[in-house]
Write a protein that holds these residues in place. Structure first.
Motif, mmCIF file in Angstrom:
data_model
loop_
_atom_site.group_PDB
_atom_site.id
_atom_site.type_symbol
_atom_site.label_atom_id
_atom_site.label_comp_id
_atom_site.label_asym_id
_atom_site.label_seq_id
_atom_site.Cartn_x
_atom_site.Cartn_y
_atom_site.Cartn_z
ATOM 1 N N THR A 1 1.009 -1.156 0.303
ATOM 2 C CA THR A 1 0.678 0.499 0.029
ATOM 3 C C THR A 1 1.113 0.806 0.192
ATOM 4 N N LEU A 2 2.116 1.452 1.134
ATOM 5 C CA LEU A 2 3.362 2.585 0.957
ATOM 6 C C LEU A 2 3.241 2.897 -0.033
ATOM 7 N N GLU A 3 3.754 1.692 -0.948
ATOM 8 C CA GLU A 3 4.696 1.723 -2.171
ATOM 9 C C GLU A 3 3.364 2.367 -3.692
ATOM 10 N N LEU A 4 2.663 1.475 -3.166
ATOM 11 C CA LEU A 4 1.650 2.680 -4.621
ATOM 12 C C LEU A 4 1.405 3.664 -3.603
ATOM 13 N N ARG A 5 0.904 4.453 -2.902
ATOM 14 C CA ARG A 5 0.909 5.601 -2.426
ATOM 15 C C ARG A 5 2.100 6.754 -3.249
ATOM 16 N N LYS A 6 3.330 5.856 -2.895
ATOM 17 C CA LYS A 6 4.296 7.281 -3.148
ATOM 18 C C LYS A 6 4.935 6.777 -4.754
ATOM 19 N N PHE B 1 -0.695 10.273 8.458
ATOM 20 C CA PHE B 1 -0.804 10.641 10.313
ATOM 21 C C PHE B 1 0.922 9.746 10.007
ATOM 22 N N PHE B 2 1.756 10.275 11.023
ATOM 23 C CA PHE B 2 2.803 9.516 11.379
ATOM 24 C C PHE B 2 3.759 8.726 9.818
ATOM 25 N N ALA B 3 4.268 9.228 9.266
ATOM 26 C CA ALA B 3 4.757 8.470 7.926
ATOM 27 C C ALA B 3 6.022 8.292 8.801
ATOM 28 N N LYS B 4 6.599 7.852 9.434
ATOM 29 C CA LYS B 4 7.552 7.654 9.618
ATOM 30 C C LYS B 4 6.849 5.607 10.037
ATOM 31 N N ASP B 5 6.052 5.715 10.400
ATOM 32 C CA ASP B 5 5.342 4.041 10.545
ATOM 33 C C ASP B 5 3.844 4.215 10.724
ATOM 34 N N PRO B 6 3.294 4.811 9.229
ATOM 35 C CA PRO B 6 1.961 5.348 9.382
ATOM 36 C C PRO B 6 0.709 4.058 9.459
ATOM 37 N N ILE B 7 -0.496 4.112 9.919
ATOM 38 C CA ILE B 7 -1.506 3.109 10.665
ATOM 39 C C ILE B 7 -2.009 3.142 9.290
ATOM 40 N N LYS B 8 -2.399 1.847 8.748
ATOM 41 C CA LYS B 8 -3.194 1.019 8.027
ATOM 42 C C LYS B 8 -4.638 1.306 8.682
ATOM 43 N N ILE B 9 -5.664 1.865 7.925
ATOM 44 C CA ILE B 9 -7.049 0.926 8.828
ATOM 45 C C ILE B 9 -7.535 0.832 7.463
ATOM 46 N N VAL B 10 -8.474 -0.419 8.518
ATOM 47 C CA VAL B 10 -9.476 -0.954 7.319
ATOM 48 C C VAL B 10 -10.947 -1.253 7.810
ATOM 49 N N GLN B 11 -10.614 -0.770 9.077
ATOM 50 C CA GLN B 11 -12.223 -0.633 9.449
ATOM 51 C C GLN B 11 -12.895 0.391 10.476
ATOM 52 N N GLY C 1 1.544 14.941 14.116
ATOM 53 C CA GLY C 1 1.804 14.058 14.492
ATOM 54 C C GLY C 1 1.998 13.788 12.435
ATOM 55 N N PHE C 2 2.284 14.539 11.412
ATOM 56 C CA PHE C 2 2.422 14.183 10.856
ATOM 57 C C PHE C 2 4.354 14.433 10.183
#
Length: 502
Positions: free
Chosen positions: A10-15, A25-35, A487-488
């Protein structure tokens, strides 16, 4: 449904495909929210996060009543507002019933930015003037017309950022502003500054179309204007032939608890000429609205230029809007905002009595800010410490943000279903983090002046410690404070950071 990608994919496609100025948010270790459900969000591993910042999911994430209303209407019809449909007029009737009688005409659009842009058009057409007065640190949207009147944004562009038709008034902040809590009448003092701006503009041959302000400043640092300020400003603006625009995009729909709208905190004798709303209006569905007087609406129509919005006020959006109003009433979310908001504020004020890092606690209902300071007397902003706190809370599965001119204000604006248990939990976690911070940097707490010194000596004798790690963390954040906000964190560390509204 598409197969779920790994977080790395997901990160690779986003970049690859998403513009680099669109931060996470928290780009060093972003959260992937699914629900998400209620006041909780869940990542791809099923980890639960307490959401303290999402004023978009106003009545709670994935509220079943809102989902049901959307699905039911989607099955029947979704089209534009050039066809007659009951949802549009019924929703307009319900919405305007929450406002003063004078505010009776609606224009439905799709985002807070679109609402504020249209509000400017209405004001300029009605007044025949061009200039706008805005508050320092204000943010009103991301389209060009709103960047122009948002110091929160245009100040980043240097001297060329501020346009000639824009006038910036001091934020009516009685904790950090020029007139503070010890001033005998801060409302009048701040309003007089606006009056002087108008007089100076008129001397230079300029004419005021509008004064625009968030009813409570969010990005500006959770600022609650002193009572009476808006009335006095409106009088000066009206005398200059302009109108008063109240931006309720972040704070409307009962968040303040005792009233449905933030501007009503100023008193029953204050009525804006235009009110804009968004974010909570659709509980995550993209919709917004501008409400104004019949007189202003007719002046706008008299230009001969038709106003049409393809998606604004469509049957599905209005069905969702009606459902949100129903849930607010049915679940007494205004009452919840009062009870839980008061409890949260009380707990945070107890932290203020305990922790020297807490300079001020301010808020109404479920709109609360905690101003972190390095020095109580000087009110020196504790920017790095605030950033440290929100990152550490994230590790503890709590989502909070920091904002304000110095990015040192902890911002609470959670879904309205936030509970007392949630409030107690997050404040307990902040309490622990502040204790660790104060020990790490040698700040003496009010409870035990000697604890920090003794503990630092003890930990030093034992070698590396958690406190040393905290100190290093603060040092690191201090060194890169201009690259971390709310937080960014900018991924490209050579590029100056941009403020990002949350």
């Amino acid at each position: 449904m598409a197969e779920m990608l790994s977080k790395a994919e997901t990160l690779e496609l986003r970049k690859k495909h998403i513009g680099p100025s669109c931060k996470v948010f928290f780009a060093k270790d972003p959260i992937k929210i699914v629900q998400a459900r209620g006041q909780y969000m869940f990542d791809e591993n099923g980890e639960k996060y307490l959401d303290c910042i999402n004023n978009v999911a106003h009545v709670g994430h994935s509220h079943p009543d809102v989902i049901k209303a959307a699905m039911k209407q989607m099955e029947l019809l979704n089209t534009n507002s050039r066809f007659l449909h009951d949802n549009l007029v019924q929703y307009a009737k319900r919405l305007t019933a929450t406002l003063p009688e004078e505010l009776s005409v609606c224009y439905f659009v799709n985002s807070g930015s679109e609402a504020n842009d249209l509000a400017l058009r209405l004001a300029r057409q009605y007044s025949g003037h061009q200039d706008v007065i805005t508050l320092d640190h204000a943010y009103h949207g991301h389209v060009t017309s709103l960047i122009d009147i948002s110091p929160y944004k245009f100040n980043q562009l240097g001297k060329e950022g501020k346009k000639e038709f824009v006038h910036v008034a001091p934020s009516p902040d009685i904790y950090r502003g020029k007139y503070r809590e010890d001033h005998p009448d801060p409302a009048s003092a701040y309003a007089d500054d606006v009056k002087k701006i108008i007089e100076e503009a008129q001397k230079n041959g300029r004419k005021i179309a509008a004064f625009i302000a968030e009813s409570m400043q969010s990005c500006g640092g959770q600022v609650i204007p002193p009572t009476g300020y808006f009335q006095k400003v409106a009088e000066s603006v009206h005398n200059a032939g302009g109108v008063f625009i109240a931006d309720e995009v972040q704070v409307g729909f009962g968040r303040v608890g005792k009233h449905f709208w933030g501007f009503q905190l100023q008193g029953e004798d204050f009525v804006p000429d235009i009110v804009t709303m968004g974010k909570p209006i659709g509980n995550g569905h993209p919709m917004s609205c501008v409400v104004t007087t019949r007189e202003i609406a007719e002046a706008f129509g008299a230009s001969g230029l038709e106003y049409f919005n393809t998606f604004g006020g469509n049957p599905v959006s209005c069905a969702i809007g009606l459902a949100v109003l129903d849930v607010i009433e049915k679940e007494d979310l205004q009452g919840n905002a009062i009870c839980v908001g008061n409890y949260l504020t009380e707990l945070l004020k107890e932290l203020k009595e305990k922790h020297p890092l807490v300079g001020d606690v301010r808020g109404v209902g479920l709109f609360v800010g905690v101003d972190l300071v390095k020095d109580q007397q000087k009110r020196t902003p504790a920017t790095a410490e605030a950033q440290h706190v929100i990152y550490k809370l994230k590790e503890r599965r709590i989502l909070l943000s920091a904002d304000g001119p110095f990015r040192n204000i902890l911002k609470f604006k959670p879904p309205m279903c936030f509970t007392m248990e949630d409030a107690k939990f997050v404040v307990d976690q902040i309490d622990e983090l502040l204790s660790d911070l104060e020990k790490a940097v040698g700040i003496r707490s009010r409870n035990d002046l000697s604890t920090s010194v003794q503990l630092k000596r003890k930990m030093h004798n034992e070698g590396s410690s958690q406190l040393e790690c905290i100190s290093e963390s603060i040092s690191h954040i201090n060194g890169s404070a201009c690259r971390k906000e709310n937080g960014f964190c900018a991924e490209n560390r050579t590029v100056p950071c941009k403020r990002i509204r949350t």
